[in-house]
Structures are given as C-alpha cells and as structure tokens.
Design a protein around this motif. Structure first.
Motif, PDB file in Angstrom:
ATOM      1  N   ASP A   2       0.843  -1.181   0.000  1.00 39.14           N
ATOM      2  CA  ASP A   2       0.000   0.000   0.000  1.00 39.14           C
ATOM      3  C   ASP A   2       0.880   1.233   0.000  1.00 39.14           C
ATOM      4  OD1 ASP A   2      -2.438  -1.328   0.029  1.00 39.14           O
ATOM      5  OD2 ASP A   2      -2.472  -1.456   2.220  1.00 39.14           O
ATOM      6  N   ILE A  46       1.129   4.645   1.121  1.00 39.81           N
ATOM      7  CA  ILE A  46       0.425   5.432   2.137  1.00 39.81           C
ATOM      8  C   ILE A  46       0.886   6.881   2.184  1.00 39.81           C
ATOM      9  CG2 ILE A  46      -0.059   3.417   3.560  1.00 39.81           C
ATOM     10  CD1 ILE A  46       2.241   4.402   5.433  1.00 39.81           C
ATOM     11  N   TYR A  84       1.780  11.849   4.525  1.00 39.67           N
ATOM     12  CA  TYR A  84       0.821  10.752   4.447  1.00 39.67           C
ATOM     13  C   TYR A  84      -0.376  11.150   3.586  1.00 39.67           C
ATOM     14  CZ  TYR A  84       3.460   8.454   8.118  1.00 39.67           C
ATOM     15  OH  TYR A  84       4.461   7.856   8.839  1.00 39.67           O
ATOM     16  N   PHE A  85      -0.835  10.212   2.752  1.00 37.30           N
ATOM     17  CA  PHE A  85      -2.009  10.423   1.929  1.00 37.30           C
ATOM     18  C   PHE A  85      -3.262  10.159   2.765  1.00 37.30           C
ATOM     19  CE2 PHE A  85       0.706   8.683  -1.785  1.00 37.30           C
ATOM     20  CZ  PHE A  85       1.335   9.904  -1.930  1.00 37.30           C
ATOM     21  N   SER A  86      -4.375  10.774   2.398  1.00 38.01           N
ATOM     22  CA  SER A  86      -5.620  10.518   3.117  1.00 38.01           C
ATOM     23  C   SER A  86      -6.147   9.116   2.823  1.00 38.01           C
ATOM     24  CB  SER A  86      -6.667  11.579   2.760  1.00 38.01           C
ATOM     25  OG  SER A  86      -6.869  11.623   1.373  1.00 38.01           O
ATOM     26  N   ASN A  87      -5.841   8.572   1.644  1.00 36.27           N
ATOM     27  CA  ASN A  87      -6.248   7.213   1.278  1.00 36.27           C
ATOM     28  C   ASN A  87      -5.048   6.461   0.709  1.00 36.27           C
ATOM     29  OD1 ASN A  87      -9.101   7.467   1.820  1.00 36.27           O
ATOM     30  ND2 ASN A  87      -9.207   8.757  -0.011  1.00 36.27           N
ATOM     31  N   ALA A  88      -4.846   5.240   1.194  1.00 33.71           N
ATOM     32  CA  ALA A  88      -3.761   4.403   0.673  1.00 33.71           C
ATOM     33  C   ALA A  88      -4.098   3.951  -0.748  1.00 33.71           C
ATOM     34  CB  ALA A  88      -3.558   3.194   1.571  1.00 33.71           C
ATOM     35  N   GLN A  89      -3.066   3.781  -1.551  1.00 27.66           N
ATOM     36  CA  GLN A  89      -3.219   3.304  -2.917  1.00 27.66           C
ATOM     37  C   GLN A  89      -2.562   1.938  -3.032  1.00 27.66           C
ATOM     38  OE1 GLN A  89      -1.163   6.340  -5.084  1.00 27.66           O
ATOM     39  NE2 GLN A  89      -2.611   7.938  -4.540  1.00 27.66           N
TER      40      GLN A  89
END
Length: 170
Positions: A21, A23, A41-46
């Motif tokens: 992921d 993140i 940090y991203f708000s949603n993991a990819q």
C-alpha cells in the motif's frame, strides 16, 4: 519459522510480485552536510505491486548473488536477494515480506539473519520514496541516508518518484 538459502526446492515459493500500500511519500533534503526527511501521508492508501527480483532459476545465483527464503512450515513469509559489491558491502537487491506477515517482526528477523550471516562491512540498498513503510522500517532498524536520485525512475511508470540510498554499517 526457518530461513533457508534459496535453492531448487524452494525457489518456486517466491512470488513474481510483491503487493504494498502506498500510504504517502518521503521528502528528502540535504542541508549543512545532513540528510533530513519528512513523511507526507495520503488521506487514502493506494494499492500497488512491483515485480520481485526472483531468480528465473537457481543458476542466476552464485557466491556473489545469493538469497534467502523465509518460511513458516512450507508457507512463504518473505525473501531477500543480495549481492556482494566491490567495496566489501552487501547490496540488498530485493527484500520482501508477504502481506499476511507484515507488522509482526518478520522483516526484523530476516534483516537480523542477513546481518548475522554477513562477512561484509556494511549493507546498502535503494528504496523508493513512495514505499514509506519500507523506508521507515530501514530507518528504525538503523540504516542511514547516503543519498538520493531524482532521475532514477525518469523513464519508468514511476516517473517522478525518488530513489533513496540507505546504508548500514556492520
């Protein structure tokens, strides 16, 4: 749990890809002879995956390029492919733990094994700035930043990512 040299009887257990992921990303700076980093940090993991350096056959391994497979009974836990470098260091070409075993200390145990069985003065590796979990593992383990390359991934699908070079003294 057992860590074994990669051999004909276990090479097939190493997956062709590793899932992870994304993140966030790591920002690297170099100021006053000191490397610094910050994690965004991203708000949603990819979800992402990348190919492993799995040898196509055991014949791709030798005294200068070898590896280990980490097993739980006969199930794959992780692996590492390493290469002896000219400067008496070991370069970690590939280091992966299966997603079912992450966050449980197995990466630390595999790294301990590599270091305790090493006859070299140090270890080096490259990690992508988008592989935050791996980067933070290496930093917590005691690796230090030795440099970075903003063009390493320029001609790949990861264009814009940064290669971070890490080192560990034994």
């Amino acid at each position: 749990m057992i860590i074994l040299p990669i051999a004909n009887e276990n090479i097939h257990l190493i997956p062709d890809t590793t899932n992870l992921d994304i993140i966030g990303n790591v920002e690297i700076s170099y100021l006053d002879s000191t490397f610094r980093y910050a994690v965004n940090y991203f708000s949603n993991a990819q979800a992402s995956s990348f190919p492993t350096s799995k040898p196509k056959s055991i014949f791709e391994l030798n005294e200068n390029r070898f590896g280990y497979v980490y097993l739980d009974d006969r199930n794959y836990v992780g692996h590492s492919i390493v290469e002896n470098r000219f400067n008496n260091t070991l370069y970690i070409e590939d280091f992966a733990i299966h997603s079912d075993y992450r966050g449980k200390g197995y990466a630390h145990k595999l790294m301990d094994f590599i270091i305790s069985n090493s006859k070299y003065n140090g270890i080096s590796l490259e990690v992508q700035n988008t592989n935050v979990v791996a980067f933070l593992f290496y930093m917590k383990y005691g690796f230090c930043i030795g440099g970075f390359d903003t063009l390493f991934y320029e001609n790949t699908v990861q264009k814009g990512d940064i290669a971070i070079y890490l080192y560990y003294s034994i």
